[in-house]
Each structure stands twice: as structure tokens, then as C-alpha cells.
Enzyme design. Structure first.
Site, PDB file in Angstrom:
ATOM      1  N   HIS A 123       1.057  -1.247  -0.001  1.00  0.00           N
ATOM      2  CA  HIS A 123      -0.055  -0.069   0.052  1.00  0.00           C
ATOM      3  C   HIS A 123       1.066   1.000   0.045  1.00  0.00           C
ATOM      4  O   HIS A 123       1.867   1.239   0.622  1.00  0.00           O
ATOM      5  CB  HIS A 123      -0.938  -0.050   1.340  1.00  0.00           C
ATOM      6  CG  HIS A 123      -1.858   0.918   1.454  1.00  0.00           C
ATOM      7  ND1 HIS A 123      -1.678   2.210   1.701  1.00  0.00           N
ATOM      8  CD2 HIS A 123      -3.321   0.838   1.386  1.00  0.00           C
ATOM      9  CE1 HIS A 123      -2.882   2.858   1.671  1.00  0.00           C
ATOM     10  NE2 HIS A 123      -3.836   2.106   1.494  1.00  0.00           N
ATOM     11  N   ASP A 199       3.045  -4.483   8.050  1.00  0.00           N
ATOM     12  CA  ASP A 199       1.788  -3.735   8.013  1.00  0.00           C
ATOM     13  C   ASP A 199       0.651  -4.689   8.118  1.00  0.00           C
ATOM     14  O   ASP A 199       0.472  -5.440   7.503  1.00  0.00           O
ATOM     15  CB  ASP A 199       1.884  -3.147   6.710  1.00  0.00           C
ATOM     16  CG  ASP A 199       0.481  -2.396   6.301  1.00  0.00           C
ATOM     17  OD1 ASP A 199      -0.365  -2.509   7.122  1.00  0.00           O
ATOM     18  OD2 ASP A 199       0.770  -1.489   5.176  1.00  0.00           O
ATOM     19  N   GLN A 202      -4.621  -5.094   7.134  1.00  0.00           N
ATOM     20  CA  GLN A 202      -5.731  -6.220   6.619  1.00  0.00           C
ATOM     21  C   GLN A 202      -5.453  -7.250   7.410  1.00  0.00           C
ATOM     22  O   GLN A 202      -6.177  -8.233   7.001  1.00  0.00           O
ATOM     23  CB  GLN A 202      -5.366  -6.313   5.162  1.00  0.00           C
ATOM     24  CG  GLN A 202      -5.413  -4.998   4.262  1.00  0.00           C
ATOM     25  CD  GLN A 202      -6.859  -4.402   4.216  1.00  0.00           C
ATOM     26  OE1 GLN A 202      -7.916  -5.087   4.705  1.00  0.00           O
ATOM     27  NE2 GLN A 202      -6.928  -3.186   3.945  1.00  0.00           N
ATOM     28  N   LYS A 225     -10.743  -0.030  10.506  1.00  0.00           N
ATOM     29  CA  LYS A 225     -10.768  -1.461   9.862  1.00  0.00           C
ATOM     30  C   LYS A 225     -11.290  -2.880  10.523  1.00  0.00           C
ATOM     31  O   LYS A 225     -11.166  -3.918  10.055  1.00  0.00           O
ATOM     32  CB  LYS A 225      -9.542  -1.765   8.867  1.00  0.00           C
ATOM     33  CG  LYS A 225      -9.342  -0.700   7.712  1.00  0.00           C
ATOM     34  CD  LYS A 225      -7.795  -1.189   7.098  1.00  0.00           C
ATOM     35  CE  LYS A 225      -7.453   0.102   6.271  1.00  0.00           C
ATOM     36  NZ  LYS A 225      -8.061   0.280   5.088  1.00  0.00           N
ATOM     37  N   CYS A 363      -4.802   2.035  -3.804  1.00  0.00           N
ATOM     38  CA  CYS A 363      -3.702   2.536  -3.165  1.00  0.00           C
ATOM     39  C   CYS A 363      -2.414   1.905  -3.401  1.00  0.00           C
ATOM     40  O   CYS A 363      -1.443   2.016  -2.653  1.00  0.00           O
ATOM     41  CB  CYS A 363      -3.710   2.770  -1.953  1.00  0.00           C
ATOM     42  SG  CYS A 363      -4.981   4.036  -1.511  1.00  0.00           S
TER      43      CYS A 363
HETATM   44  N1  PLP Z   1      -1.734  -0.643   4.852  1.00  0.00           N
HETATM   45  C1  PLP Z   1      -2.780  -1.407   4.169  1.00  0.00           C
HETATM   46  C2  PLP Z   1      -2.376  -2.778   3.619  1.00  0.00           C
HETATM   47  C3  PLP Z   1      -3.910  -0.847   3.978  1.00  0.00           C
HETATM   48  O1  PLP Z   1      -4.929  -1.693   3.350  1.00  0.00           O
HETATM   49  C4  PLP Z   1      -4.281   0.392   4.462  1.00  0.00           C
HETATM   50  C5  PLP Z   1      -5.478   1.130   4.169  1.00  0.00           C
HETATM   51  O2  PLP Z   1      -6.267   0.773   3.171  1.00  0.00           O
HETATM   52  C6  PLP Z   1      -3.137   1.146   5.124  1.00  0.00           C
HETATM   53  C7  PLP Z   1      -2.084   0.640   5.078  1.00  0.00           C
HETATM   54  C8  PLP Z   1      -3.458   2.709   5.376  1.00  0.00           C
HETATM   55  O3  PLP Z   1      -4.341   2.702   6.295  1.00  0.00           O
HETATM   56  P1  PLP Z   1      -4.949   4.123   7.084  1.00  0.00           P
HETATM   57  O4  PLP Z   1      -5.348   4.866   5.829  1.00  0.00           O
HETATM   58  O5  PLP Z   1      -6.039   3.684   8.059  1.00  0.00           O
HETATM   59  O6  PLP Z   1      -3.734   4.640   7.706  1.00  0.00           O
END
Ligand code: PLP
Length: 408
Positions: A123, A199, A202, A225, A363
């Protein structure tokens, strides 16, 4: 096993018969954000209606109560992750948590020629902070090669070398939903002397996690999430690492003292990283969310999502109208395209039937090159998703044919 129909009664967004475009709302964008159960909304309301006060700043009961609540939430999150309370830092979400490590650790310790190892499936929030740190320190970005979209131990072994200082990858990818072998990876990464950031955006909402058993150095995730509020998240960090790093944000609430000569002394972690007034209502809500998920059981949630995924794949394939990019991913994410329909048009078509799906690059803007397509549609499930909702998705996909007929 829980009953998803029963679970839906806990969610105001689901029990009030909401419609979209005149159809019952079918919400299949849970990888983006999730609905909130009553207990989360009530916890936040309790703060605003009955317990409002700042934390760590007052010598009166209301303030002591907020302090107590924050530490109780920290403990609930630590228990949920199998971590210690002092290893839980409250942040605004995954993005801020990763930036905290990038700037707090990367900027302090990386040198020209060092390598930061990522994957092309990451992401933006787990790529861009590292690009910036590479630019600022002279470190280099390298990538673990994917095998059919997956991160493998073999791919990691090939990519690691004596220059690798940080490896940062998603436990569960947000586009394809593949689950990385993080426990085996942690062992190999540590043998090579590098640090491992996971990270968990998910993963933490969907899998039972034991941070100590995984042995990662950092784990980042977001409350919104996982049935929690927006604007609150967590950085789990091994305490020795949290002690070594520098704060990313400085100011009130994180210092012991500062003087006119521009010197300052920080509080110990986790407070060292919690500058400024915290998202206290968000913290109340996050505590309620982790307790709610724990009461349902993370293994039950995972089993439910995997069974929905298998059903969705079976039914979508029967239409002969879709390309599916992640059939074998063991998570509640189905990424596909309807033959001959651009992904964003497909999402608009689904919207016209009341179905909320994400489309585009999600993203992860480097991954489409690897998939050989510019954009995809993503349906993502959660504990309250039903088979009936998947049937609605499949019926709407079939209508994709009508859509094509209208244009060609
Ligand atoms: N990393 C992953 C794998 C994600 O799916 C997301 C959000 O979709 C993020 C990071 C960023 O999360 P946030 O926007 O809640 O900071």
C-alpha cells in the site's frame, strides 16, 4: 461459530434497512473501512456525553478517569495482540504508525548504501514513507520478488543481503489478500541482522495475532478497519526498539521537561510517541472494538470469511464473465474484472444495484504492472457479510452483460 445474521443486529448501519440507488445496501468494501457496532459508538458517546476531559494533564477526578480509561484500552489492545502494555503506542492509524517507524527509526539509523526491502504489492502507506527516508538518508529501496502475486520465504532469502537494514511488508495484502509467511520471515530477517515491520492493516482485523510468537519488531494497524473508530490506530513495537528510536512528533504530553537552551527529556515509551492531546474518544472506541472482536473469536471470523470467499469464487466462476486474480488467497478479499468492462465502470454498475465495491488500484499503484491490468474490482468481506450479499454481487455481475449490450 457465530451467526452473521445475528451479528448484523449489533450494527446500526446494517439493521436499519439502508438502501443505495433504491436497492438494499450490500457493503463489500470492508478492506477500506468497516461498520461500527453499538458498543463502539456507545463507548465514544460515553466519553463525549459523560466523561469528557483531557488525559495526563489534570489533578481532578475526571482527568484521572480519562487516564485510567486510556491505560485500560492500552491493556485491552496489548492482550488482543499478546503484547505488553508498554509496547502499544496510540497513533492516528496505520499510515501514522509506519511513518513513525520510518522517521523515528529509519531517519536515525539508516546510512547511504543501506537497503530497505519492500514488495511491489505494498500500500502507498508502506511505500511512500520509505521512499522519503531513502531520499533523506541515501539508503536504497529494493523489492522482494512476488511469485504469482505472493511473498515467499524463498523470495525473501534471495533479496536479503548484508546491506538490508529494514524489511517492511503487509501481513495480508490489500489488493490480492495473500497472507505473507511473517513468522518464518521474521526468523530469517533477524538472522541477517535487519528489523522487520509488519503492516497489519488487513491482518489484525481478520486473524488471531500473537505479536510475540510472530516476533516482528513493529506491527502497524488501524481501528477503523476492525469495527473501531476512524483516526485511531496502533503501533506495536518491541520495547527495546521503542527505546532506541526518536519521536516523530514532539510537544505536550510526551516530555518530562524542556529548557530554554533547547534541550528536552522525553517520557519513556509508549508516551514518548504520543505527543499532543490524544484521540481519547477513539481510544475508548478501539477498546470496545477489540473486546467485541475477541468476544466473537478471531478464528471464527477468519473461518467465516474464508468460507464466503470460497462461495464467491465458485459462484463468480459459474458466470463465465470474470477474471479472478486471487482465487487461492486465504482471506475475505476477491479481486476481479468483468470481461470487457473497465473496473471503475463495473463498480458504477454495481453501485446502481446497491452494491459497494472498491475499484481502481486500491492505493497499491505499483502492483497492477505485475498483474498485467491497470485496475481491478475488489469485494471484501467481514464478520457481518452474508451469502445472500454474495448472491446479490453475482447477480449484478451477470447484469454486466446487459451493460455491454447497451454500449456495443
Ligand atoms: N496498509 C494497508 C495494507 C492498507 O490496506 C491500508 C488502508 O487501506 C493502509 C496501510 C493505510 O491505512 P490507514 O489509511 O488507516 O492509515
Amino acid at each position: 461459530m457465530f451467526d452473521p445474521i445475528q451479528v448484523r443486529q449489533d450494527f446500526p448501519m446494517l439493521r436499519q434497512g439502508k438502501t443505495m440507488q433504491g436497492h438494499p445496501l450490500v457493503y463489500l468494501d470492508n478492506a477500506s473501512t468497516t461498520f461500527k457496532p453499538d458498543c463502539v459508538i456507545e463507548a465514544m458517546n460515553r466519553y463525549y456525553m459523560d466523561e469528557t476531559s483531557n488525559s495526563h494533564r489534570g489533578d481532578y477526578d475526571l482527568c484521572y478517569n480519562a487516564d485510567r480509561r486510556i491505560e485500560s484500552a492500552r491493556h485491552a489492545v496489548a492482550e488482543f495482540l499478546g503484547a505488553e502494555d508498554k509496547e502499544i503506542v496510540f497513533t492516528a492509524g496505520t499510515t501514522e504508525s509506519i511513518n513513525l517507524v520510518a522517521y523515528g527509526y529509519g531517519l536515525k539509523f539508516l546510512k547511504p548504501g543501506d537497503e530497505i526491502l519492500l514488495s511491489v504489492a505494498e500500500h502507498a502507506s508502506n511505500m511512500m514513507p520509505w521512499f522519503r527516508i531513502a531520499e533523506l538518508t541515501g539508503a536504497r529501496i529494493a523489492y522482494i520478488p512476488l511469485e504469482d502475486g505472493k511473498i515467499t520465504v524463498e523470495g525473501l532469502r534471495k533479496s536479503l543481503n548484508e546491506k538490508t537494514k529494514i524489511v517492511a511488508i503487509a501481513y495480508v495484502g490489500n489488493v490480492l489478500g495473500y497472507v505473507a509467511p511473517v513468522k518464518e520471515m521474521a526468523k530469517i530477517i533477524h538472522e541477517s541482522g535487519a528489523l522487520f515491520l509488519v503492516d497489519g492493516a488487513q491482518a489484525v482485523p481478520h486473524l488471531a495475532i500473537d505479536a510475540k510468537d510472530l516476533d516482528c519488531d513493529f506491527l502497524a494497524f488501524s481501528g477503523h478497519k476492525m469495527c473501531g473508530p476512524t483516526g485511531i490506530g496502533v503501533l506495536y513495537g518491541k520495547y527495546e526498539n521503542l527505546c532506541k528510536m526518536d519521536p516523530f512528533l514532539t510537544g505536550g504530553g510526551m516530555n518530562v521537561k524542556f529548557s530554554k537552551d533547547a534541550t528536552s527529556v522525553c517520557l519513556p515509551p509508549p508516551m514518548k510517541y504520543e505527543a499532543g492531546t490524544l484521540n481519547i474518544a477513539g481510544i475508548y472506541g478501539l477498546e470496545a472494538a477489540v473486546k467485541y472482536l475477541a468476544s466473537i473469536g478471531m478464528d471464527n471470523i477468519r473461518a467465516h470469511e474464508e468460507s464466503l470467499k470460497r462461495y464467491a469464487i465458485e459462484e463468480l466462476k459459474k458466470t463465465n464473465m470474470v477474471t479472478i486474480y486471487n482465487e487461492d488467497a486465504p482471506s475475505g478479499i476477491v479481486t476481479f474484472n468483468i470481461h470487457g468492462v473497465f473496473a471503475q465502470d463495473a463498480a458504477t454498475l454495481l453501485n446502481s444495484k446497491g452494491i459497494a465495491c472498491r475499484s481502481g488500484q486500491h492505493c497499491a499503484k505499483v502492483l497492477p504492472e505485475e498483474l498485467g491490468t491497470v485496475a481491478t474490482v475488489r469485494a471484501s468481506f467481514y464478520l457481518y457479510t452474508t451469502k445472500g450479499e454474495i448472491d446479490a454481487l453475482v447477480e449484478a455481475v451477470k447484469k454486466g452483460g446487459d451493460f455491454l449490450d447497451a454500449y456495443f
